[in-house]
Design an enzyme around this catalytic site. Sequence first.
Site, short mmCIF file in Angstrom:
data_model
loop_
_atom_site.label_atom_id
_atom_site.label_comp_id
_atom_site.label_asym_id
_atom_site.label_seq_id
_atom_site.Cartn_x
_atom_site.Cartn_y
_atom_site.Cartn_z
N GLN A 155 6.97 94.89 44.71
CA GLN A 155 6.85 95.68 43.48
C GLN A 155 7.99 95.28 42.51
O GLN A 155 8.37 94.13 42.51
CB GLN A 155 6.86 97.20 43.76
N LYS B 56 6.58 86.75 42.06
CA LYS B 56 7.79 86.62 42.89
C LYS B 56 7.58 85.63 44.03
O LYS B 56 8.47 84.88 44.38
CB LYS B 56 8.18 87.98 43.49
N GLY C 238 1.35 92.34 47.17
CA GLY C 238 0.47 91.20 47.40
C GLY C 238 1.11 89.96 46.81
O GLY C 238 1.30 89.88 45.61
N HIS C 239 1.52 89.05 47.67
CA HIS C 239 2.07 87.77 47.20
C HIS C 239 0.98 86.73 47.37
O HIS C 239 0.46 86.59 48.47
CB HIS C 239 3.21 87.31 48.12
N ASP D 9 3.84 92.05 40.14
CA ASP D 9 2.93 90.94 39.88
C ASP D 9 3.54 89.91 38.93
O ASP D 9 2.84 89.26 38.16
CB ASP D 9 1.58 91.45 39.32
P1 IMP Z 1 1.71 102.97 45.66
O1 IMP Z 1 2.84 102.01 45.82
O2 IMP Z 1 0.46 102.53 46.37
O3 IMP Z 1 2.10 104.37 46.00
O4 IMP Z 1 1.31 103.00 44.10
C1 IMP Z 1 2.18 103.54 43.10
C2 IMP Z 1 2.11 102.72 41.83
O5 IMP Z 1 2.69 101.44 42.05
C3 IMP Z 1 0.68 102.45 41.33
O6 IMP Z 1 0.68 102.47 39.92
C4 IMP Z 1 0.39 101.04 41.83
O7 IMP Z 1 -0.57 100.38 41.05
C5 IMP Z 1 1.76 100.40 41.69
N1 IMP Z 1 1.97 99.29 42.65
C6 IMP Z 1 2.20 99.38 43.96
N2 IMP Z 1 2.36 98.16 44.50
C7 IMP Z 1 2.24 97.28 43.50
C8 IMP Z 1 2.35 95.86 43.43
O8 IMP Z 1 2.62 95.15 44.41
N3 IMP Z 1 2.18 95.32 42.19
C9 IMP Z 1 1.94 96.07 41.09
N4 IMP Z 1 1.85 97.40 41.11
C10 IMP Z 1 1.99 98.00 42.30
#
Ligand code: IMP
Length: 429
Positions: free
Chosen positions: A224, A16, A40-41, A13
Amino acid sequence: MPATIVVGTQWGDEGKGKFTDLFAKEMSMVVRYQGGHNAGHTLVVDGESFALQLVPSGVLYDHIVPVIGNGVVVDPVVLLAEVDMLTAKGVDCSRLRVSGNAHLILPYHQEIDALTERYLGKNKLGTTKRGIGPSYADKSTRVGIRVQDLLDPKIFREKLEAVLEDKNQVLTRVYNRLPFDVDELAETYLGEVRDRMVPYVTDTVGLVHEALEAGQHVLFEGAQATFLDLDHGTYPFVTSSSPTAGGACTGAGVGPRHIDRVVGIAKAYITRVGAGPFVTELPEGDPVGDHLVDVGHEYGTNTGRRRRPGWFDAVMMRQAVRVNSLSEIALTKLDVLDQLDEVSVCVAYDVDGERHETLPYHQSDLHRATPICETLPGWKTDLTAMTEPGDLPVEARNYLDFLEDQVRCPISLVGVGPGREQFIHRTAS
Ligand code: IMP
């Protein structure tokens, strides 16, 4: 620079999408290399907001081929819904290409993700419950179903039957849930989903190399971020893929010698969603933390969750510079600090009375670390209309120079608002 990687340097977040979108003007191709619709962009173009989860942000430009690489996990239903949303807004998605080697996210992945989280109790990670981890787990244990399997209904069905044998045992016997029905899933995925996916599926490795060989500019877009990386992040509070720059090589099929430039995106403060250590976190109820969340609109694009706020952490950033071999930093959301009297930067950690300037490798140290901060005067000026480095008040310039000095990497771009044009191109000092 023909091959550029854009990578998040904190916990995601960082904004990017904004800089990926800015670089997209020079690019012929934008390639997503890992993650799935957990990302999420949000892009604001001509006042209209586009929330993208899977489709690379380059889709908003007619001259760009948006590519979903082999390292991504694809929920085809979500992808097609995103294509429909974009099409309805007048965006042409026909150039989209999806790697046949990317793994699919199927409904049992999502269910298992949610169930596993529930049973972890207080140790839960706070995943996005999108089935990301379970899909990558199947990839690693070699029972995953790939996008290319959609092209061969017989193979798809055989693989689905075999994997559901196992998943249904777990779902019914361990979690006391209903089993998934092979016929039902096969009908859905080999019907309209398959028909609509087929035109997009291709050998994306070949496509990327043809573009590079033709001297075209290719952007590798990470989702991420560095500290959510399965290897380099705050394990186990991480995602299941490799967002760091090395992930672009495996997730898109390019060797390191092809990469010319690695841009690290960092927010002027930090946020984190979900559980895990966060040394510079401002506790709930802290007025500065609340201010950062409110002014920075720090709520998940996907899940709506409030993000945890904290000060910029130079210790983490030094590590991000190293593991990604950053050539430069693009700093986002500087304007969110506009109204603050003072801004703090964490320059080192205190772990049991010992000063650490590099990231402690032992996770327990990270949990016990407290930030050693330096505080700088705020600029108390609205930066949102500024376009030149010289426009910035001296306090803001000092803040940027201080960060650069701390992390030993140039800050080449600075975001001062959500709009496409709200940034300052800054000469590296
Ligand atoms: P997962 O990717 O859904 O397995 O989540 C694993 C961890 O990564 C969790 O703490 C999520 O909140 C975090 N996470 C996954 N995708 C994002 C993102 O795009 N932005 C911020 N945190 C993320």
